[in-house]
Design an enzyme around this catalytic site. Structure first.
Site, PDB file in Angstrom:
ATOM      1  N   HIS A 180       0.843  -1.206   0.000  1.00 26.93           N
ATOM      2  CA  HIS A 180       0.000   0.000   0.000  1.00 26.93           C
ATOM      3  C   HIS A 180       0.883   1.263   0.000  1.00 26.93           C
ATOM      4  O   HIS A 180       0.918   2.021   0.968  1.00 26.93           O
ATOM      5  CB  HIS A 180      -0.878  -0.047   1.258  1.00 26.93           C
ATOM      6  CG  HIS A 180      -2.081   0.824   1.258  1.00 26.93           C
ATOM      7  ND1 HIS A 180      -2.018   2.198   1.140  1.00 26.93           N
ATOM      8  CD2 HIS A 180      -3.394   0.522   1.399  1.00 26.93           C
ATOM      9  CE1 HIS A 180      -3.239   2.697   1.220  1.00 26.93           C
ATOM     10  NE2 HIS A 180      -4.095   1.700   1.381  1.00 26.93           N
ATOM     11  N   GLU A 280      -0.663   1.377  -5.386  1.00 28.11           N
ATOM     12  CA  GLU A 280      -0.493   0.119  -4.670  1.00 28.11           C
ATOM     13  C   GLU A 280      -0.330  -1.067  -5.618  1.00 28.11           C
ATOM     14  O   GLU A 280      -1.192  -1.321  -6.461  1.00 28.11           O
ATOM     15  CB  GLU A 280      -1.696  -0.104  -3.749  1.00 28.11           C
ATOM     16  CG  GLU A 280      -1.990   1.084  -2.855  1.00 28.11           C
ATOM     17  CD  GLU A 280      -3.304   0.944  -2.123  1.00 28.11           C
ATOM     18  OE1 GLU A 280      -3.625  -0.197  -1.711  1.00 28.11           O
ATOM     19  OE2 GLU A 280      -4.009   1.954  -1.960  1.00 28.11           O
TER      20      GLU A 280
END
Length: 306
Positions: A180, A280
């Protein structure tokens, strides 16, 4: 942010380390790398990289000014590890959803304490490996048994992250996951992401409907999309370019909370959305993976100069 020295576990031999040191930051243990060419910070909780920079540069990652370093609390910024599921469990495929016993998003890896496996150093590179054995200790949240091994490689070329999952159970294991990555910008309105043109994406803000990207991705408010693409990406900001190249991924999540959601997020400055964007590397939505007994899959990203 208080810091103190820390006595490492007996299983490691820090006397052999030239550039890496233990640090206590807030209430969490971290490894800090001070190499002649670059620096980095990796927390054991969450196997969480919060800092990487060449020594003539600022942090390549965005870290919230109000991030808190506390046990059981996800760090806001850097590169959280979303594993063994990504996002809302209810939005995952049935094979993943049936294993999850909590409504919490993004899995338990980002707040779990990982084990240091190895630190390798050379004149040109530092490599740190951590592992998480997802066994019966997590049965209240998840039904499965898997080993996650993450390796961070730092050099003058940038940083490389590889997350390898091995199914240790006899039954097939379905998982979704993401690295992330929070990236900084001085102005989100003058930021664009290249490499996703003509890709299909699912817009979670528009009833999860599918759309096709035309040209670069620009940001003018809250953005939350899952792209069906594994192409190399370039983030262009007023300060320069950053290139992201993924492996083991056919999906990319692009996220910015925008002004309204930013106010509802924990450990997130109200104007922080103007200074960051998440790109991400993922196995998300239809790109989830299924591992048979003993099988492994590696999800990775290389972050370098554009």
């Amino acid at each position: 942010m208080p810091e103190s020295s820390h006595t490492p576990p007996a299983s490691v031999t820090p006397g052999q380390w030239s550039f890496t040191r233990w640090k206590t930051i807030g209430q969490l243990e971290a490894l800090e790398v001070h190499h002649p060419v670059f620096s980095a910070t990796v927390f054991l909780q969450g196997a969480h990289l919060t800092h990487f920079a060449l020594n003539d540069d600022t942090n390549w990652l965005w870290l919230s000014d109000t991030a808190r370093f506390e046990p059981g609390r996800a760090i806001r910024g850097g590169i959280p590890v979303c594993w063994p599921w990504f996002g809302d469990p209810a939005r995952n495929p049935p094979e993943i959803r049936k294993r999850v016993h909590t409504p919490s998003a993004h899995g338990f890896a980002r707040t779990a304490l990982w084990r240091l496996e190895d630190v390798r150093e050379s004149a040109h590179e530092v490599e740190i490996s951590l592992s998480l054995n997802a066994n019966e200790d997590f049965e209240g949240q998840w039904d499965g048994h898997a080993l996650a091994l993450i390796t961070f490689s730092f050099s003058v070329r940038g940083c490389q992250i590889a997350l390898t999952t091995t199914n240790l159970s006899k039954d097939p294991l379905a998982l979704s996951q993401a690295l992330h990555t929070y990236l900084p910008t001085s102005d989100i309105s003058r930021t664009r992401l290249l490499g996703l043109g003509h890709s299909q994406y699912m817009d979670t803000l528009k009833d999860w409907d599918y759309f096709e990207q035309e040209g670069p991705v620009y940001f003018d408010g809250e953005t939350d999309r899952i792209y069906e693409s594994a192409e190399p990406l370039t983030l262009v900001t007023p300060a320069g370019k950053r290139k992201l190249t993924s492996v083991g991924s056919d999906s990319t999540v692009v996220w910015n909370p925008g002004p309204e959601k930013a106010l509802r997020l924990s450990d997130f400055p109200g104007t922080g959305w103007q200074k960051m964007v998440c790109v991400e590397t993922a196995n998300a939505a239809t790109d989830y993976r299924v591992l048979n007994e003993g099988q492994s899959h590696t999800l990775g990203v290389v972050i370098g100069r554009g």
